[in-house]
Design an enzyme around this catalytic site. Structure first.
Site, PDB file in Angstrom:
ATOM      1  N   GLU A 256      -1.384  39.829  55.867  1.00  0.00           N
ATOM      2  CA  GLU A 256      -1.014  41.215  56.138  1.00  0.00           C
ATOM      3  C   GLU A 256      -1.690  42.241  55.242  1.00  0.00           C
ATOM      4  OE1 GLU A 256       0.769  42.206  58.581  1.00  0.00           O
ATOM      5  OE2 GLU A 256       1.738  40.392  59.313  1.00  0.00           O
TER       6      GLU A 256
ATOM      7  N   SER B  14      60.132  21.925  40.138  1.00  0.00           N
ATOM      8  CA  SER B  14      60.261  21.120  38.915  1.00  0.00           C
ATOM      9  C   SER B  14      58.965  21.002  38.119  1.00  0.00           C
ATOM     10  CB  SER B  14      60.751  19.718  39.286  1.00  0.00           C
ATOM     11  OG  SER B  14      62.053  19.777  39.821  1.00  0.00           O
TER      12      SER B  14
END
Length: 490
Positions: free
Chosen positions: A103, A372
């Protein structure tokens, strides 16, 4: 002396500007040089006064990563696009080389506009009598993506000016990273990282030659080439054409032990993607929860392990039907590596999309009664303070503490038992008695020291029922407490 010297310098400067006491040649050069310098200053002032394209500031998709760096969850960007910011160093170097050679081969050297490319394109186009070659640089292409305009000569001129401005304001690396983030790949996919994930299912850090050629082909016509059944012919033709051009440039195929011709043949014979893959959205509860707590961060690296996360999710999902029969429609898992104290898995609920049962609430950060689960801490604190030992005999008999009369889950009492047996059988009375000895506020202070964060600081807010689970904590808090317990209090 110094004052006279300054006055002489000032006079010399005025003479140079006005042309007095200069030779004819110097006088002829002074005004053009001044005009040129003024023009440069005006251009620079204009370049910095005019804002850069606003889309450059548009945030991308935030993502949450597993501990190995692989994407666990990707969010849409605020503009409803898939666009994942990355640095140029995170991209496969072979892709960057191919991109620049194809490019804009002088990208690292030109000022945004490439005069050599313009001259070459003009010569070729005039010779053929039609447009056969362009001269857009990567910077000009970035401008076109950020600010789309009609393809006219006027638009080309504006793009060139904008490209020059961007080159003045940003470094080459910043320009390349912006290009890699905003380049279109069809539909609402933008940027090389998002494209690699949606085309091939992996990041752009390592790409095959065929993948590189594909990713270079699509941005030239994103709407007509992105992966889709009806686009396959166009995409394959464009990919193969780019592969041949890169082959001619000596960029690909990369050496794999065979001949370059054979490598090109294999590349061309390989398939192209025929659909867009869904982006990773594997941990919706954890990802949403983390993003809300780390606002503004585009990339959140976690300690979550992909394999353990999947195991935890399968484990929770495998118990969904049985839990539903008991009227339970929500669940969570927190998995911690006690040796490193790092969270390895975090599951927030049975189903994120279960609206009927508030499935999007992250159960791991939801405060609920702890039951618990605090008894081991009472047990450890009593031993630590010399109040008891595992073999101590303790009464599990009916007893009243003011207005509070505790009992066991099954409504029965066991009489005299060893303290360690009382713990293993989760008997309430022995631990309410221990808490009465230790003191509620003292116990809460110890929990705070261990990492409990959401306790109400009001004195007297909690009572002895804390021993039987009336306190509320999140699974994350409990996991932190138990990790500390496993590490002997560290």
């Amino acid at each position: 002396m110094r004052g006279n010297r300054r006055r002489r310098l000032a006079a010399s400067y005025r003479n140079w500007i006005t042309g007095r006491k200069l030779t004819p040649v110097s006088r002829r050069l002074a005004r053009p040089v001044l005009l040129l310098a003024t023009g440069v200053v005006l251009v620079l002032a204009l370049a910095y006064a005019v804002p850069l394209p606003s889309r450059l500031r548009q945030p991308g998709s935030s993502q949450v990563l597993f501990r190995d760096g692989s994407p666990a969850h990707v969010f849409l960007a605020p503009d409803d696009r898939w666009r994942i910011p990355v640095t140029w160093k995170e991209i496969d170097p072979a892709y960057l080389e191919a991109l620049i050679r194809l490019e804009d081969r002088r990208f690292w050297h030109h000022p945004g506009v490439d005069p050599i490319a313009i001259a070459r394109a003009a010569f070729q186009n005039l010779g053929r009598g039609r447009v056969v070659s362009g001269a857009s640089t990567i910077t000009m292409q970035l401008v076109r993506v950020l600010e789309p305009r009609p393809r006219t000569l006027v638009s080309k001129g504006i793009e060139a000016l904008r490209a020059l401005q961007i080159e003045l304001r940003l470094s080459k690396q910043e320009i390349l990273e912006a290009y890699l983030q905003f380049i279109p790949f069809g539909r609402n996919v933008e940027g090389i990282e998002a494209a690699a994930l949606s085309y091939f299912g992996h990041r752009a850090a390592a790409l095959s030659d065929a993948e590189i050629a594909t990713l270079l082909a699509v941005p030239q016509d994103p709407n007509g080439r992105h992966p889709r059944i009806e686009h396959l012919g166009r995409l394959r033709a464009a990919r193969d054409d780019i592969a041949r051009r890169l082959y001619a440039l000596g960029v690909m195929p990369r050496a794999t032990g065979g001949s370059a011709d054979r490598g090109l043949e294999e590349l061309i014979s390989s398939p192209v993607p025929d659909r867009l893959r869904p982006f990773p959205r594997l941990i919706p509860h954890a990802a949403t929860w983390l993003r809300a707590r780390q606002s503004g961060r585009m990339r959140i690296v976690t300690t979550l392990d992909r394999g353990l996360q999947q195991l935890a999710e399968r484990t929770l999902a495998g118990n969904r039907n049985e839990a539903a029969l008991k009227g339970i429609h929500n669940g969570a898992i927190v998995l911690v590596d006690r040796s490193t104290t790092e969270v390895r898995a975090l599951v927030g609920n049975f189903d994120f999309w279960d609206e009927a049962h508030a499935g999007q609430i992250p159960g791991f950060d939801t405060r609920r009664a702890v039951g618990s689960t605090l008894k081991p801490f009472l047990y450890a604190l009593a031993i630590d303070r010399g109040l008891a030992l595992p073999g101590f005999l303790v009464p599990d008999l009916p007893r009243q503490f003011g207005a509070y009369t505790p009992g066991n889950f099954d409504g029965k009492f066991e009489g005299i038992v060893r303290l360690e047996d009382a713990l293993s059988r989760s008997l309430n009375l022995p631990f309410v008695s221990l808490l009465n000895q230790i003191g509620v506020e003292s116990f809460l202070g110890a929990l705070s020291t261990l990492g409990a964060r959401g306790l109400n600081p009001t004195p007297g807010h909690y009572g002895l029922s804390v021993a039987a689970g009336s306190l509320e904590m999140s699974p994350l808090e409990l996991a932190g407490l138990y990790t500390t317990l496993a590490n002997e209090g560290l």
